[in-house]
Design a protein around this motif. Structure first.
Motif, PDB file in Angstrom:
ATOM      1  N   PHE A 196      -7.624  -3.634  -1.372  1.00 34.66           N
ATOM      2  CA  PHE A 196      -6.686  -3.156  -2.389  1.00 34.66           C
ATOM      3  C   PHE A 196      -7.137  -3.544  -3.796  1.00 34.66           C
ATOM      4  CE2 PHE A 196      -3.929  -2.551   1.247  1.00 34.66           C
ATOM      5  CZ  PHE A 196      -3.233  -1.409   0.899  1.00 34.66           C
TER       6      PHE A 196
ATOM      7  N   ASP B 147      -1.916   0.514   6.871  1.00 37.66           N
ATOM      8  CA  ASP B 147      -1.863   1.164   5.565  1.00 37.66           C
ATOM      9  C   ASP B 147      -2.517   2.543   5.612  1.00 37.66           C
ATOM     10  OD1 ASP B 147      -0.885  -1.306   4.325  1.00 37.66           O
ATOM     11  OD2 ASP B 147      -2.938  -2.041   4.586  1.00 37.66           O
TER      12      ASP B 147
ATOM     13  N   TRP C 231      -3.854   5.062   2.468  1.00 36.67           N
ATOM     14  CA  TRP C 231      -5.272   5.293   2.180  1.00 36.67           C
ATOM     15  C   TRP C 231      -5.635   6.762   2.374  1.00 36.67           C
ATOM     16  CZ3 TRP C 231      -7.202   1.978  -0.809  1.00 36.67           C
ATOM     17  CH2 TRP C 231      -6.995   0.605  -0.644  1.00 36.67           C
TER      18      TRP C 231
ATOM     19  N   ILE D 139      -1.307   1.826  -6.359  1.00 38.06           N
ATOM     20  CA  ILE D 139      -1.887   0.791  -5.498  1.00 38.06           C
ATOM     21  C   ILE D 139      -1.220  -0.552  -5.783  1.00 38.06           C
ATOM     22  CG2 ILE D 139      -3.997  -0.489  -4.949  1.00 38.06           C
ATOM     23  CD1 ILE D 139      -5.509   2.185  -5.698  1.00 38.06           C
TER      24      ILE D 139
ATOM     25  N   MET E 267       0.948  -2.768  -3.136  1.00 31.44           N
ATOM     26  CA  MET E 267       0.608  -4.171  -2.852  1.00 31.44           C
ATOM     27  C   MET E 267       1.827  -5.067  -3.051  1.00 31.44           C
ATOM     28  SD  MET E 267      -3.124  -4.572  -4.667  1.00 31.44           S
ATOM     29  CE  MET E 267      -3.385  -6.285  -4.119  1.00 31.44           C
TER      30      MET E 267
END
Length: 159
Positions: free
Chosen positions: A101, A33, A37, A146, A150
Motif C-alpha cells: 500500500f 484486498d 487492487w 489508497i 489503509m
C-alpha cells in the motif's frame, strides 16, 4: 506525427500498464484486498487507453495536452525500469501488505502518475483535457483512495 512526442506518450502508456500489472499482482497476493487492487488495476489500464486515444487523435491534430505528461521522458523511463524490477522481484517474493500500500501511494504521487491525475482533476483545461476528463470519469484520486482504504482497515501508516 511528432516522433519525440509519440515516444514520450509510449513511455507514459508503459508506465500505466506497469502500474496496472503491479496492482494485479497485489490482487493475487492479497486476496483480502483483491477487489480494491482489481479496481485500481483496471483504472490504470483505462488511463493507458486514454493516452493511446490521445496519441491517435490529438497528436495528429496538434492538440495533445502536454500537461498530462511529466517534463522529462527520462523520469518515465526510470520509473518503468524500476517497476519492471519490482514486478520480477514481487512475483518471487511479495512485499508485506502495508508495504504494498505504501508503494502504491508513492507511485501515485510520482511524477509520471501525478501529472496525468492532476490534469484529469483540473477544473480548467484545454478542450483535449476536457475530453479526456469526460472519458476518464471517476478513475482518479488514487493516492487519496489508497490512504483512505489503509486508514479504514488499519493497514500501517501511509507515506
Amino acid at each position: 506525427m511528432d516522433a519525440g512526442l509519440e515516444s514520450f506518450i509510449n513511455e507514459a502508456v508503459s508506465l500505466e500498464m506497469n502500474v496496472s500489472r503491479l496492482y494485479a499482482l497485489f490482487q493475487d497476493h492479497f486476496p483480502e484486498d483483491g477487489e480494491f487492487w482489481q479496481t485500481l488495476s483496471i483504472e490504470e489500464e483505462n488511463h493507458a487507453l486514454l493516452l493511446r486515444l490521445a496519441r491517435k487523435h490529438f497528436v495528429p491534430a496538434g492538440i495533445f495536452p502536454r500537461e498530462i505528461l511529466p517534463e522529462s521522458v527520462d523520469t518515465l523511463k526510470e520509473m518503468n525500469r524500476e517497476l519492471e524490477r519490482l514486478l520480477a522481484a514481487y512475483e518471487l517474493e511479495p512485499p508485506e501488505r502495508a508495504d504494498a500500500f505504501r508503494l502504491a501511494v508513492t507511485l501515485e504521487e510520482s511524477a509520471g502518475e501525478f501529472h496525468l491525475q492532476r490534469a484529469l482533476a483540473a477544473e480548467r483545461g484545454s478542450e483535449a483535457v476536457r475530453i479526456l476528463q469526460t472519458l476518464n470519469s471517476d478513475d482518479r484520486d488514487h493516492a487519496d483512495r489508497i490512504r483512505r482504504y489503509m486508514e479504514e482497515r488499519g493497514i500501517g501508516e501511509a507515506p
